[in-house]
Scaffold this motif. Structure first.
Motif, PDB file in Angstrom:
ATOM      1  N   LEU A   1       0.736  -1.603  -0.219  1.00  0.00           N
ATOM      2  CA  LEU A   1      -0.011  -0.081  -0.535  1.00  0.00           C
ATOM      3  C   LEU A   1       0.872   0.897  -0.150  1.00  0.00           C
ATOM      4  N   TYR A   2       1.991   1.095   0.652  1.00  0.00           N
ATOM      5  CA  TYR A   2       2.670   2.153   0.752  1.00  0.00           C
ATOM      6  C   TYR A   2       3.547   2.327  -0.851  1.00  0.00           C
ATOM      7  N   ARG A   3       3.601   1.498  -1.418  1.00  0.00           N
ATOM      8  CA  ARG A   3       4.030   1.157  -2.616  1.00  0.00           C
ATOM      9  C   ARG A   3       3.502   2.325  -4.125  1.00  0.00           C
ATOM     10  N   GLN A   4       2.330   1.990  -3.787  1.00  0.00           N
ATOM     11  CA  GLN A   4       0.975   2.406  -4.368  1.00  0.00           C
ATOM     12  C   GLN A   4       0.924   3.826  -4.399  1.00  0.00           C
ATOM     13  N   GLN A   5       1.277   4.211  -2.623  1.00  0.00           N
ATOM     14  CA  GLN A   5       0.519   5.336  -1.833  1.00  0.00           C
ATOM     15  C   GLN A   5       2.440   6.263  -2.500  1.00  0.00           C
ATOM     16  N   LEU A   6       2.871   6.126  -2.365  1.00  0.00           N
ATOM     17  CA  LEU A   6       4.560   6.715  -2.475  1.00  0.00           C
ATOM     18  C   LEU A   6       5.517   6.747  -3.611  1.00  0.00           C
ATOM     19  N   GLY A   7       5.031   5.866  -4.386  1.00  0.00           N
ATOM     20  CA  GLY A   7       5.446   5.086  -5.661  1.00  0.00           C
ATOM     21  C   GLY A   7       6.998   4.938  -5.672  1.00  0.00           C
ATOM     22  N   PHE A   8       7.218   3.811  -4.351  1.00  0.00           N
ATOM     23  CA  PHE A   8       8.701   3.765  -4.733  1.00  0.00           C
ATOM     24  C   PHE A   8       9.150   2.220  -4.644  1.00  0.00           C
ATOM     25  N   SER A   9       9.848   1.848  -5.270  1.00  0.00           N
ATOM     26  CA  SER A   9      10.774   0.249  -5.773  1.00  0.00           C
ATOM     27  C   SER A   9      10.752  -0.596  -4.870  1.00  0.00           C
ATOM     28  N   GLU A  10      10.979  -2.097  -5.415  1.00  0.00           N
ATOM     29  CA  GLU A  10      11.619  -2.938  -4.156  1.00  0.00           C
ATOM     30  C   GLU A  10      12.951  -2.647  -3.488  1.00  0.00           C
TER      31      GLU A  10
ATOM     32  N   ALA B   1      18.913  -4.893  -3.494  1.00  0.00           N
ATOM     33  CA  ALA B   1      20.422  -4.626  -5.252  1.00  0.00           C
ATOM     34  C   ALA B   1      19.645  -5.867  -5.940  1.00  0.00           C
ATOM     35  N   LEU B   2      20.011  -7.194  -5.719  1.00  0.00           N
ATOM     36  CA  LEU B   2      19.356  -8.137  -7.105  1.00  0.00           C
ATOM     37  C   LEU B   2      18.353  -7.996  -7.444  1.00  0.00           C
ATOM     38  N   THR B   3      17.066  -7.779  -6.689  1.00  0.00           N
ATOM     39  CA  THR B   3      15.909  -7.970  -7.517  1.00  0.00           C
ATOM     40  C   THR B   3      15.734  -6.721  -8.813  1.00  0.00           C
ATOM     41  N   MET B   4      16.609  -5.991  -8.708  1.00  0.00           N
ATOM     42  CA  MET B   4      16.799  -5.240 -10.099  1.00  0.00           C
ATOM     43  C   MET B   4      17.166  -5.923 -11.026  1.00  0.00           C
TER      44      MET B   4
END
Length: 400
Positions: free
Chosen positions: A36-45, A360-363
């Motif tokens: 939910l925070y990712r949707q609200q603030l738009g940050f990455s994994e 970092a590896l996820t990127m």
């Protein structure tokens, strides 16, 4: 009619364990909410893992700089400070003021967890009645892991089925913290002569020489087990939602809770098989759990992921309680709080460093590839320490 005389009985070890569990629940409360925070603030994994690791950094900072504080000032003042920091952390999340407040909230939560880890564990052990030390040891470790498991389950249920998903979990936790503060007020102090430390400068953590031979393998095993916990608390909700397509927050919270439930079960089993056998057995079962987690990532299977969480949690719980028992038994009473804090410091390094590496590896590799690489690395650590303690078994202490 029998008339009781003397002062009323004050709360003891179970009450201290309850305070411990409430405090630790707040540290994992945001776990199913990161989406939910990712949707609200738009940050990455990667940002999610950094936010999570910020919490671990707070824990490590406190354990290193003030891990032995309760040995001097007493357990109760440190517990009150930890409860206050937990409340401040909840307040940061309630304001929903952006990434900066999230980071601050996680740092404060880490500070609280660092204080709880040494002081609350020592308080639960020291408030045990004579002859019930083993039961108190299980209560301490179960309160730690059980509290960590209840946090995401509670937040997931409230966020999925109740209004204000980013506020209500923290309001409920504030209420629980108020109850915990009231209980702490009535707890007996277990430090004989509490006093203010002569200096407020960080003292670091010194492991007494008599503990070092036991401390090293026990702490490395805790590092590997806590790395698994870090994987589930930081990454599992994203994997459940993005890869498996399950967007129910209660399910995400339940998946994370499963690994802590397994840990509590593993701790209960330690008393049956003994410390000497529990540590290598825990490492072996942890490896099996990680293999199942890796299989779930490769085959995109929720049931296999849950099985890996439960199995890995059991292994982590066996190794964690065995290591904690051995370290606590070997530590002199006047250094017990600081030695336990050092043990938790190594464990929380296992939560923070590998998790940031996964982010970092996820990127580069994606969520599945990073998870598989992580599982392979932790398997190598668990196999190494398991082989070591098979050759050089820990002392046969009775589980605490």
């Amino acid at each position: 009619m029998t008339v009781r005389t003397g002062p009323p009985r004050r709360p003891g070890s179970p009450a201290a364990a309850g305070v411990f569990a409430i405090g630790m629940a707040g540290t994992t409360l945001p776990t199913p909410l990161y989406g939910l925070y990712r949707q609200q603030l738009g940050f990455s994994e990667l940002t999610v893992t950094v936010v999570f690791a910020t919490y671990a950094l707070g824990v490590i900072t406190v354990l290193f700089g003030a891990g032995n504080l309760s040995d001097a000032t007493g357990r109760r003042p440190v517990l009150f400070t930890a409860l206050g920091l937990s409340a401040a952390s909840a307040g940061c999340f309630l304001f929903e003021g952006g990434l900066g407040l999230l980071l601050l909230g996680r740092v404060l939560s880490g500070f609280a967890a660092g204080l709880f880890s040494g002081a609350a564990t020592a308080a639960v052990l020291e408030l045990a009645r004579p002859g019930r030390e083993s039961r108190a040891g299980f209560a301490a470790t179960a309160a730690n892991m059980g509290g960590l498991g209840c946090g995401p389950l509670l937040a997931g249920l409230l966020a999925q089925y109740a209004p204000r998903p980013l506020a209500l979990p923290f309001l409920v936790h504030l209420l629980l913290l108020a109850v915990a503060a009231l209980v702490t007020w009535f707890l007996p102090e277990t430090v004989a002569h509490p006093h203010r430390p002569r200096s407020l400068r960080p003292q670091g953590l010194v492991i007494p020489p008599a503990v070092r031979a036991v401390f090293a393998p026990a702490a490395v095993a805790a590092f590997a087990g806590f790395a698994l916990l870090g994987l589930f608390t930081a990454i599992a909700p994203s994997f459940v939602a993005q890869t498996l397509g399950v967007h129910n927050l209660a399910v995400s919270g339940a998946v994370v809770c499963t690994v802590f439930l397994g840990s509590t079960l593993g701790q209960a089993l330690t008393g049956r098989i003994g410390v000497r056998a529990a540590l290598p057995a825990g490492c072996l079962i942890l490896v099996v759990g990680l293999l199942l987690v890796g299989t779930s990532l490769a085959t995109v299977s929720l049931p296999v992921l849950v099985a890996g969480a439960l199995c890995g949690g059991i292994g982590q719980g066996l190794a964690f309680r065995a290591g904690l028992t051995a370290v606590s038994a070997a530590a002199p009473p006047e250094h017990r709080g600081g030695t336990l804090s050092a043990f938790f410091l190594v464990a929380y390094l296992g939560i923070s460093l590998p998790v940031v590496g996964i982010g970092a590896l996820t990127m580069a590799l994606g969520l599945r590839g990073a998870g598989l690489a992580f599982a392979g690395c932790v398997i190598a650590v668990a196999v190494t320490v398991g082989g070591y303690v098979l050759r050089r078994p820990l002392p046969a202490h009775r589980p605490t």
